[in-house]
Design an enzyme around this catalytic site. Sequence first.
Site, PDB file in Angstrom:
ATOM      1  N   ASP A  17       0.914  -1.103  -0.145  1.00 42.12           N
ATOM      2  CA  ASP A  17       0.059  -0.165   0.163  1.00 42.12           C
ATOM      3  C   ASP A  17       0.887   1.367  -0.124  1.00 42.12           C
ATOM      4  OD1 ASP A  17       1.011   0.035   2.567  1.00 42.12           O
ATOM      5  OD2 ASP A  17      -0.692  -0.741   3.510  1.00 42.12           O
ATOM      6  N   ASP A  19       1.908   4.993   1.594  1.00 37.14           N
ATOM      7  CA  ASP A  19       1.374   6.086   2.850  1.00 37.14           C
ATOM      8  C   ASP A  19       1.902   7.162   2.228  1.00 37.14           C
ATOM      9  OD1 ASP A  19       0.783   4.063   4.917  1.00 37.14           O
ATOM     10  OD2 ASP A  19       2.828   3.314   4.389  1.00 37.14           O
ATOM     11  N   ASP A  93       9.955   5.134  12.384  1.00 42.01           N
ATOM     12  CA  ASP A  93      10.801   3.959  13.216  1.00 42.01           C
ATOM     13  C   ASP A  93      12.294   3.960  12.494  1.00 42.01           C
ATOM     14  OD1 ASP A  93       9.601   2.974  10.968  1.00 42.01           O
ATOM     15  OD2 ASP A  93       8.515   1.394  12.271  1.00 42.01           O
TER      16      ASP A  93
HETATM   17  P1  ATP Z   1       4.069  -2.262   5.568  1.00 45.60           P
HETATM   18  O1  ATP Z   1       3.216  -1.608   4.771  1.00 45.60           O
HETATM   19  O2  ATP Z   1       4.649  -2.968   4.490  1.00 45.60           O
HETATM   20  O3  ATP Z   1       3.581  -3.282   6.751  1.00 45.60           O
HETATM   21  P2  ATP Z   1       4.997   0.020   6.576  1.00 45.60           P
HETATM   22  O4  ATP Z   1       6.465   0.349   6.966  1.00 45.60           O
HETATM   23  O5  ATP Z   1       4.493   0.740   5.475  1.00 45.60           O
HETATM   24  O6  ATP Z   1       5.278  -1.379   6.375  1.00 45.60           O
HETATM   25  P3  ATP Z   1       2.812   0.865   7.895  1.00 45.60           P
HETATM   26  O7  ATP Z   1       2.129   0.423   9.055  1.00 45.60           O
HETATM   27  O8  ATP Z   1       2.283   1.081   6.757  1.00 45.60           O
HETATM   28  O9  ATP Z   1       4.074   0.073   7.710  1.00 45.60           O
HETATM   29  O10 ATP Z   1       3.610   2.308   8.467  1.00 45.60           O
HETATM   30  C1  ATP Z   1       3.960   3.174   7.386  1.00 45.60           C
HETATM   31  C2  ATP Z   1       5.181   4.288   8.171  1.00 45.60           C
HETATM   32  O11 ATP Z   1       4.829   4.921   9.056  1.00 45.60           O
HETATM   33  C3  ATP Z   1       6.277   3.216   8.266  1.00 45.60           C
HETATM   34  O12 ATP Z   1       7.204   3.051   7.180  1.00 45.60           O
HETATM   35  C4  ATP Z   1       7.175   4.277   9.062  1.00 45.60           C
HETATM   36  O13 ATP Z   1       7.721   5.306   8.512  1.00 45.60           O
HETATM   37  C5  ATP Z   1       5.884   5.039   9.989  1.00 45.60           C
HETATM   38  N1  ATP Z   1       5.630   4.027  11.279  1.00 45.60           N
HETATM   39  C6  ATP Z   1       4.687   2.899  11.356  1.00 45.60           C
HETATM   40  N2  ATP Z   1       4.628   2.245  12.453  1.00 45.60           N
HETATM   41  C7  ATP Z   1       5.560   3.047  13.159  1.00 45.60           C
HETATM   42  C8  ATP Z   1       5.805   3.056  14.469  1.00 45.60           C
HETATM   43  N3  ATP Z   1       5.340   2.275  15.272  1.00 45.60           N
HETATM   44  N4  ATP Z   1       6.870   4.182  15.273  1.00 45.60           N
HETATM   45  C9  ATP Z   1       7.265   4.807  14.109  1.00 45.60           C
HETATM   46  N5  ATP Z   1       6.879   5.107  12.804  1.00 45.60           N
HETATM   47  C10 ATP Z   1       5.961   4.170  12.291  1.00 45.60           C
HETATM   48 MG    MG Z   2       2.496   0.706   4.798  1.00 46.78          MG
END
Ligand code: ATP
Ligand code: MG
Length: 421
Positions: A17, A19, A93
């Site tokens: 997806d 962001d 993160d």
């Molecule tokens: P995926 O979508 O593949 O699970 P993702 O890294 O995109 O991985 P998301 O939960 O969609 O995970 O989060 C989007 C973004 O928001 C992350 O890439 C990170 O930059 C930020 N983020 C998400 N969770 C956290 C957290 N617990 N602490 C700090 N930043 C976060």
């Molecule tokens: Mg994501």
Amino acid sequence: MVGGGVRDLLAGLEPKDFDIATSAHPEQIRKLFRSCRLVGRRFLIAHVRFGDEIAEVTTFRGPITDSHERDETGRILSDNVYGTLEADAFRRDFTINALYYDIRDFSIVDFAGGVEDMRLRRLRLIGDPELRYREDPVRMLRAVRIANKLKFDIDHASAEPITRLASLLREIPPARLFDELLKIFLSRDASANLDGLRRYGLFSHLLPLTDEALESDPGAAALVHRALLNTAERITRGAPVTPAFLFAALLWPAYAKRVEQISREQGHAPAIAQVQAAEEVIAHQQLRIAIPKRFSMPMREIWGLQPRFVNRSGGRAKRLLTHPRFRAAYDFLLLRAQSGEPGTVELADWWTQAQVGGDPGSLPLPPEAVANETAEPGNTGPRKKRRRRGGRNRRKSGAEAADIAPGAGDADGDFDDGADS
Ligand code: ATP
Ligand code: MG
């Protein structure tokens, strides 16, 4: 664009997806997009829908200050201070999750060294690792999951505190952990994720009963790993996967052991022992992970139907074949057989035949298939008693008995009847 979408594209993977980060405040985003919905408790996120896709849009977060409410372990409880793009980067993160793709000039904006870490195939927390895990212990789970997804190493300084801080996971609301667990296990990397969580001592805080079973019982390990490999294979070929089946597998070893214990120690009939064991195991699990009832109910049904595969005499086999949950329960039986659970291979073959062969009444029944009422390991109560119960009260065995069980002690709320009728 930021986060997993940018990261996965750079790593050559297909993003799940997208962001989006913006200086616009949630209310402004809502005015711009008619398909926008504001969600989230800790901080507001705008979900903007484009056809089937939902983009998660977040307003740049400001730096952490003393005004952020924390609990006694350092966990941040409220987080609605907005900031600049640069401040936003340092709130993310991992460095590789803080890369922004700027569509004005198609450049990558990198404040935290994420491009270098992509090149070195290294997952590294931004800032002081211990502090960042304390702010949000879920980052420890994300470290294992994202490293496995990309086949990156977790940087030494980011890996080192995890085992020490693993117990902070207990502070996380069970509903959030449920969401995280789905990302961890409904994944092609499910098996590697399980190994990683166990290696860092995280798993015992999530599924303590499963952890215990994995430690002590090679059969349990075989079943759980088999289930995760099957899940990965289904995801790869685009077949649906259900959390109910996954949790049925993760908790089966603990459940089967408890059925056996209750039958032995309390002398209960199998059907009663099964209901009681299911209640206990689920209640215990709900303390950590909030499994919604729409998944825990079918999970108990999958368990409850297992003994009914054993007795195939009379019209029972036919009735079971038309049960609404037959397919999932049969798949579960196959899983038990594939993982080498004693006594299940012949059974699984018979039911495979029964489905292709039309009339199950024409299939040969081995003698023990008529005598045993249950396939639960260790149900060794007196045969006469079991048979009598089975005869008198046949329709109340297994999952069906769950429908008449008293609600007391049921952690996931009251029973719905009709789930198995
Ligand atoms: P995926 O979508 O593949 O699970 P993702 O890294 O995109 O991985 P998301 O939960 O969609 O995970 O989060 C989007 C973004 O928001 C992350 O890439 C990170 O930059 C930020 N983020 C998400 N969770 C956290 C957290 N617990 N602490 C700090 N930043 C976060
Ligand atoms: Mg994501």
